[in-house]
Design a protein around this motif. Structure first.
Motif, PDB file in Angstrom:
ATOM      1  N   UNK A 276       0.846  -1.194   0.000  1.00  0.00           N
ATOM      2  CA  UNK A 276       0.000   0.000   0.000  1.00  0.00           C
ATOM      3  C   UNK A 276       0.883   1.247   0.000  1.00  0.00           C
ATOM      4  N   UNK A 277       1.613   1.383  -1.069  1.00  0.00           N
ATOM      5  CA  UNK A 277       2.457   2.556  -1.283  1.00  0.00           C
ATOM      6  C   UNK A 277       2.122   3.125  -2.655  1.00  0.00           C
ATOM      7  N   UNK A 278       2.083   4.456  -2.739  1.00  0.00           N
ATOM      8  CA  UNK A 278       1.569   5.099  -3.950  1.00  0.00           C
ATOM      9  C   UNK A 278       2.548   6.150  -4.477  1.00  0.00           C
ATOM     10  N   UNK A 279       3.688   5.740  -4.993  1.00  0.00           N
ATOM     11  CA  UNK A 279       4.623   6.713  -5.572  1.00  0.00           C
ATOM     12  C   UNK A 279       4.019   7.366  -6.821  1.00  0.00           C
TER      13      UNK A 279
ATOM     14  N   UNK B 276      -6.967   5.290  -3.766  1.00  0.00           N
ATOM     15  CA  UNK B 276      -6.131   5.148  -2.572  1.00  0.00           C
ATOM     16  C   UNK B 276      -6.947   5.077  -1.288  1.00  0.00           C
ATOM     17  N   UNK B 277      -7.967   5.911  -1.158  1.00  0.00           N
ATOM     18  CA  UNK B 277      -8.754   5.945   0.077  1.00  0.00           C
ATOM     19  C   UNK B 277      -9.592   4.683   0.261  1.00  0.00           C
ATOM     20  N   UNK B 278     -10.031   4.079  -0.834  1.00  0.00           N
ATOM     21  CA  UNK B 278     -10.807   2.840  -0.749  1.00  0.00           C
ATOM     22  C   UNK B 278      -9.918   1.647  -0.407  1.00  0.00           C
ATOM     23  N   UNK B 279      -8.658   1.726  -0.799  1.00  0.00           N
ATOM     24  CA  UNK B 279      -7.720   0.632  -0.547  1.00  0.00           C
ATOM     25  C   UNK B 279      -7.166   0.699   0.875  1.00  0.00           C
TER      26      UNK B 279
ATOM     27  N   UNK C  52       1.328   8.816  -7.172  1.00  0.00           N
ATOM     28  CA  UNK C  52      -0.106   8.590  -7.298  1.00  0.00           C
ATOM     29  C   UNK C  52      -0.487   7.246  -7.884  1.00  0.00           C
ATOM     30  N   UNK C  53       0.494   6.357  -8.067  1.00  0.00           N
ATOM     31  CA  UNK C  53       0.231   5.028  -8.617  1.00  0.00           C
ATOM     32  C   UNK C  53       0.571   3.961  -7.578  1.00  0.00           C
ATOM     33  N   UNK C  54      -0.202   2.880  -7.570  1.00  0.00           N
ATOM     34  CA  UNK C  54       0.094   1.782  -6.654  1.00  0.00           C
ATOM     35  C   UNK C  54       1.464   1.196  -6.976  1.00  0.00           C
ATOM     36  N   UNK C  55       2.185   0.837  -5.930  1.00  0.00           N
ATOM     37  CA  UNK C  55       3.555   0.343  -6.081  1.00  0.00           C
ATOM     38  C   UNK C  55       3.633  -0.926  -6.930  1.00  0.00           C
ATOM     39  N   UNK C  56       4.661  -0.983  -7.773  1.00  0.00           N
ATOM     40  CA  UNK C  56       4.955  -2.186  -8.549  1.00  0.00           C
ATOM     41  C   UNK C  56       6.446  -2.485  -8.438  1.00  0.00           C
ATOM     42  N   UNK C  57       6.808  -3.753  -8.591  1.00  0.00           N
ATOM     43  CA  UNK C  57       8.218  -4.160  -8.515  1.00  0.00           C
ATOM     44  C   UNK C  57       8.669  -4.740  -9.860  1.00  0.00           C
ATOM     45  N   UNK C  58       8.316  -4.063 -10.925  1.00  0.00           N
ATOM     46  CA  UNK C  58       8.546  -4.608 -12.261  1.00  0.00           C
ATOM     47  C   UNK C  58      10.020  -4.721 -12.630  1.00  0.00           C
ATOM     48  N   UNK C  59      10.883  -3.984 -11.917  1.00  0.00           N
ATOM     49  CA  UNK C  59      12.303  -4.018 -12.262  1.00  0.00           C
ATOM     50  C   UNK C  59      13.106  -4.954 -11.367  1.00  0.00           C
ATOM     51  N   UNK C  60      12.408  -5.707 -10.494  1.00  0.00           N
ATOM     52  CA  UNK C  60      13.153  -6.594  -9.589  1.00  0.00           C
ATOM     53  C   UNK C  60      12.428  -7.934  -9.441  1.00  0.00           C
TER      54      UNK C  60
END
Length: 500
Positions: free
Chosen positions: A410-413, A455-458, A415-423
């Motif tokens: 639950x991190x929003x860099x 974000x607020x609903x999540x 304004x987008x939900x966090x993804x780990x696409x590079x790792x």
């Protein structure tokens, strides 16, 4: 010497002839009916079973043969129109038995472009002339009773013995009761039995009463599928077969001479879905840290599969293997099982400091020697190396590995939900592709759903921290996983996933 060879040859001929005669004189029980007697090939594909698949377990196979000739989707009319009854009737000999059960599909339209399988209600001689919209042929349609009586009389004409069953009840409850068909197909089946002198088994009534004794909550999901009120599970089909046998014991039908005592029915083995991962999948006594593996079984048809959650909080690919958790889980894998593997959150931890759970980054073969506090030297591998080991160990057991990317935090860099696409997402995908196993990017798919909610609903999904969810959040992820499994044709789990 020639006399000896001739004598040996004659003995062999006599033996072969004797075996052939024994085979020809051994009675056969033929079952004819619809999908509640036999579904598909009778191998439980899709979890669908008929009572004809289990009736043979109650009979002495050294004295009587059993052949299930039922076909799903047929009515008393279409079973005969398709030539299925003719193929059975031609094989009948004196002393054989024929179990007959139709009715579930006889209630359909007499003529349409989909099935055209309905029969006229009742047992009368009225007819309806049609041009069949499927075959384009002229057809005279008769009553349900007429078709059943035809099968019975043709059975008797061959010296075989007919046994008529009323159709099994549907798992369709009203005020705590299972509806009967004693004013329709059950009644008409009984009337034909009385008219022709055939044995009648009121399977509809006996099974309905049995189900009511269990109660609706104990029936659905055990004896019938959650998604289907007509077709029983293997356990339900076996129960129907046992009720038929119990009723036959009370009749004067000679088939009871072949019934075994104290039968323990062998049910088909369920598939297992093993869940292997960290706290985002694992069970927990803390209501604020519930893994998605906890609610996942509610989306599975547990009459067909067991969901076994082996995930453990705080573990990485490295520590799950190092602590023996992987070997313990692997020892339970059986051929055909499914093993869902998801790690990443803890693999980013310390490699050579307390907890010792970090793995080397990437999917390569590089290693690092680490001296642990008390257990000595450990060779640490990459995240991808550990995943590959799990995949290959699973394959060696004949089970089916499935890799999922880690759940999003639950991190929003920006304004987008966090993804780990590079790792860890990237590395998990690379392992799946290299090992040719299914991969589902839960990280991206759930993150996309989070963004759609906002974000607020999540936020209420994560009451304690940015990694762990409560039951509502876990259910959200579990449903997403189930949806992906349901859509995948490659995976082989579609028939085991269920949604209300």
């Amino acid at each position: 010497m020639k006399k000896f060879k001739l004598l040996t040859f004659l003995c062999l001929c006599i033996s072969i002839t004797s075996c052939a005669q024994q085979k020809n004189t051994t009675p056969t029980l033929y079952t004819v009916g619809d999908s509640t007697v036999k579904n598909g090939r009778g191998d439980g594909y899709g979890g669908l079973w008929g009572w004809g698949d289990f009736i043979g377990q109650f009979l002495d196979s050294t004295k009587i043969n059993v052949e299930n000739h039922a076909l799903g989707g047929t009515s008393s009319r279409t079973y005969q129109n398709l030539g299925l009854w003719d193929s059975v009737q031609k094989q009948l000999k004196r002393g054989d038995y024929v179990m007959i059960q139709f009715g579930h599909n006889d209630n359909g339209p007499v003529n349409d472009t989909i099935r055209a399988r309905g029969t006229i209600k009742g047992i009368g001689n009225e007819t309806e002339e049609i041009t069949n919209l499927i075959t384009g042929e002229h057809e005279i349609v008769h009553s349900y009773g007429w078709y059943i009586e035809k099968v019975v009389k043709e059975t008797q004409a061959k010296g075989a013995i007919p046994i008529i069953m009323s159709p099994i009840p549907r798992n369709d409850w009203h005020d705590g009761k299972v509806p009967r068909n004693d004013n329709s197909y059950g009644l008409w089946a009984k009337q034909i039995a009385e008219k022709t002198g055939a044995t009648f088994i009121n399977l509809n009534e006996k099974m309905a009463a049995k189900l009511e004794g269990f109660g609706e909550d104990n029936v659905t999901g055990t004896y019938f599928y959650k998604r289907d009120h007509t077709h029983p599970s293997a356990r339900g089909a076996a129960m129907a077969a046992s009720l038929i046998i119990n009723e036959l014991k009370q009749t004067d039908n000679s088939i009871k001479n072949y019934i075994l005592n104290d039968v323990k029915v062998v049910l088909p083995k369920k598939k297992n879905i093993f869940l292997i991962g960290d706290s985002t999948m694992a069970s927990s006594s803390n209501p604020n840290t519930i893994g998605w593996g906890v609610p996942f079984p509610q989306f599975c048809d547990t009459t067909q599969v067991n969901v076994i959650n082996k995930a453990r909080g705080g573990r990485s690919t490295r520590t799950f293997i190092y602590e023996g958790l992987w070997d313990a889980a692997k020892s339970e894998f059986q051929e055909g099982d499914f093993v869902v593997i998801q790690f990443g959150h803890n693999d980013a931890g310390n490699i050579d400091k307390k907890k010792y759970r970090g793995s080397l980054k990437g999917v390569g073969e590089e290693t690092q020697e680490v001296m642990r506090d008390s257990t000595g030297l450990e060779t640490v591998h990459t995240y991808g190396w550990y995943l590959k080991k799990m995949v290959n160990d699973t394959k060696e057991k004949g089970a089916n590995p499935i890799i999922l990317s880690l759940t999003p935090r639950n991190e929003w860099p920006n304004g987008k939900a966090e993804r780990r696409t590079d790792s860890y997402v990237k590395w998990a995908k690379e392992v799946a592709e290299a090992e040719h196993v299914p991969f589902f990017d839960i990280n991206d798919i759930v993150a996309t759903k989070y963004e759609a909610l906002g974000k607020e609903q999540v936020k209420p999904f994560f009451p304690q921290d940015h990694t762990h969810t409560n039951l509502e959040g876990a259910t959200f992820t579990a449903k997403t996983v189930a949806e992906l499994f349901k859509k995948s044709r490659r995976l082989g789990l579609r028939s085991y996933i269920y949604f209300d």
